[in-house]
Enzyme design. Structure first.
Site, PDB file in Angstrom:
ATOM      1  N   ASP A  96     -17.082 -30.498  47.071  1.00  0.00           N
ATOM      2  CA  ASP A  96     -15.892 -31.268  46.713  1.00  0.00           C
ATOM      3  C   ASP A  96     -14.872 -30.340  46.068  1.00  0.00           C
ATOM      4  OD1 ASP A  96     -17.504 -31.121  44.272  1.00  0.00           O
ATOM      5  OD2 ASP A  96     -16.035 -32.505  43.408  1.00  0.00           O
ATOM      6  N   GLU A 158     -18.727 -32.426  41.771  1.00  0.00           N
ATOM      7  CA  GLU A 158     -18.634 -31.577  40.578  1.00  0.00           C
ATOM      8  C   GLU A 158     -17.264 -31.664  39.924  1.00  0.00           C
ATOM      9  OE1 GLU A 158     -17.876 -28.117  38.060  1.00  0.00           O
ATOM     10  OE2 GLU A 158     -16.827 -28.659  39.910  1.00  0.00           O
TER      11      GLU A 158
END
Length: 479
Positions: A96, A158
């Site tokens: 991500d 994250e």
């Protein structure tokens, strides 16, 4: 420096893989994998996760799956079990990315990999898709005959700090158990300077609200006596730093010094894009201020915009604060100290509300052990110079969870990032030579770790003593 035959062979293989590495990164950057469905379609993260799973299966990891975590994101886990008696290495990364922010500020399209002046541009090109490509290229260079066990975990949220992988690890500790953990989420102090990140600052985030009036009042009729909430907030925020820019929260020491490599002022001026003639803040060295001392930052203020503002006294004002804390400070203690400071310095008895958003513990890695020795040798062989060390101002919550869950594992933070990458900002980029050198170093490490005198920590009694400060807690957003 003349390579030994194994280094020369792997160097040649990694170099030959760099065109594929560029194609890999172009595909990864094209996924708009922001783990926030309010901004980007969830399908983008799912496509990125599936690509990562397929790529590492193709690189020789045999047990591959997408695992849903408590925050709804998918963690990619791919593994190849260790031969009998050999260690297992965990490779961490995340797929991500941050939103592109102001797309108009980008010189190239953020979701297309573009080459300019020898660098590769695109959102996530460094943080952290460049590190995914580092892991992938290293494994491809080694081929299917790995001398040890390898597990790859790619986090899917994250950047959103929603604790999905952290809680998944706590609930499924055996899936990622390893003797050494390579956290590919950091980088070098400068291009071409191999670097271990040994400390991470923790953080405390709060939202502060001041209220003084039942509603806006005309500044001409009431200004001068009516308590202005925005003026009160400005005065309160100003109390958090002194004239030199040192953080001034009672109970938090501000005289600690950084014992390791220093950060030259001239280099920091350039890396931080400080405007000409503007002074740096704080009484310590740059390294002291970044890595050894607490730092308070105002992240945002709710106040009327200049355009469209009226001649009115504000009844309410709000600010979001971020307090970074170095190893040795418990985040709960830091939160208590910050609250006490805000309460003691609120002017005019304004109504004060403090909302705790999140907090995270600092982290300090161990510095000895067979994995560290093997990685130091691998970095030196790849770069042609010894590795150095640094701290990092950012927080990586997974490190604390890994340290708590696998206390005997060596944890090493490194990667392809360096200051000119501009991670989290428009025009993020990566130097492809860093991908190449770091992939070679990781391949050399995986090839030599077992032959460097490894013995299981379980049988030898050896421990890295990954240091989490006394009383510290695992990073966790308050529920």
């Amino acid at each position: 420096m003349i390579d030994d035959p194994r280094t020369a062979d792997l160097r040649e293989k990694v170099a030959a893989l760099m065109p594929q590495a560029k194609r890999d990164l172009a595909q990864l950057v094209s996924f708009r994998s922001v783990a926030d469905a309010r901004q980007f379609p969830a399908e983008e993260c799912e496509r990125a996760a599936q690509w990562v799973a397929d790529a590492f299966a193709g690189a020789g990891l045999t047990k591959v799956g997408l695992h849903e975590t408590p925050d709804g994101s998918k963690a990619v886990i791919a593994a190849r079990p260790a031969p009998h008696g050999a260690p297992t290495v965990l490779l961490y990364c995340h797929y991500d990315v941050q939103p592109p922010m102001d797309e108009a500020a980008w010189r190239t399209p953020p979701w297309e990999l573009a080459e300019k002046e020898g660098r590769w541009y695109g959102r996530g090109s460094a943080d952290c898709k460049g590190n995914i490509v580092m892991h992938l290229t290293a494994l491809r260079a080694l081929g299917p005959d790995l001398p040890l066990g390898v597990t790859l975990v790619a986090d899917g949220s994250e950047e959103q700090c929603t604790d999905g992988l952290e809680r998944f690890v706590e609930a499924n500790p055996d899936l990622l158990r390893a003797d050494a953990i390579v956290v590919g989420e950091s980088g070098n102090v400068a291009v071409g300077v191999p670097t271990f990140t040994e400390t991470l600052r923790g953080s405390v985030n709060v939202v502060v609200t001041l209220e003084t009036l039942a509603g806006p009042m005309h500044s001409g009729m009431f200004g001068g006596a009516a308590p202005d909430a925005l003026a009160a907030l400005i005065q309160l925020l100003a109390s958090l730093r002194d004239k030199r820019g040192n953080t001034t929260i009672a109970g938090l020491r501000t005289d600690q010094v950084w014992p390791g490599v220093q950060y030259p002022c001239e280099q920091f001026h350039a890396d931080a894009r400080v405007l000409g003639g503007v002074e740096l803040t704080g009484d310590g060295t740059v390294a002291d201020m970044l890595w050894a001392r607490p730092a308070l930052t105002v992240l945002g203020i709710d106040a009327p915009a200049v355009a469209g503002s009226a001649a009115a006294i504000q009844p309410i004002a709000r600010a979001r604060l971020n307090l970074r804390i170095p190893p040795g400070i418990d985040p709960r203690y830091a939160h208590t100290a910050l609250v006490a400071h805000l309460e003691a310095n609120t002017p005019w008895q304004a109504k004060l509300t403090i909302e705790l958003e999140s907090f995270g513990a600092p982290f300090e890695s161990g510095t000895g052990g067979p994995a560290r020795a093997a990685m130091e040798a691998a970095l030196a062989a790849s770069y042609g110079r010894p590795a150095t060390t640094q701290g990092q101002g950012g927080s990586i919550p997974q490190c604390n969870v890994f340290a708590d869950t696998y206390p005997d594992a060596e944890i090493m933070l490194l990667g392809v990032e360096e200051p000119t990458c501009l991670i989290h900002a428009p025009n993020e980029s990566v130097d492809p030579k860093e991908i190449e050198r770091m992939a070679l170093a990781e391949a050399l490490f995986l090839a030599t770790y077992r032959s460097q005198g490894y013995s299981s920590v379980a049988s030898s009694g050896w421990s890295t003593r990954n240091s989490v400060p006394a009383g510290a807690i695992s990073t966790r957003r308050p529920k």
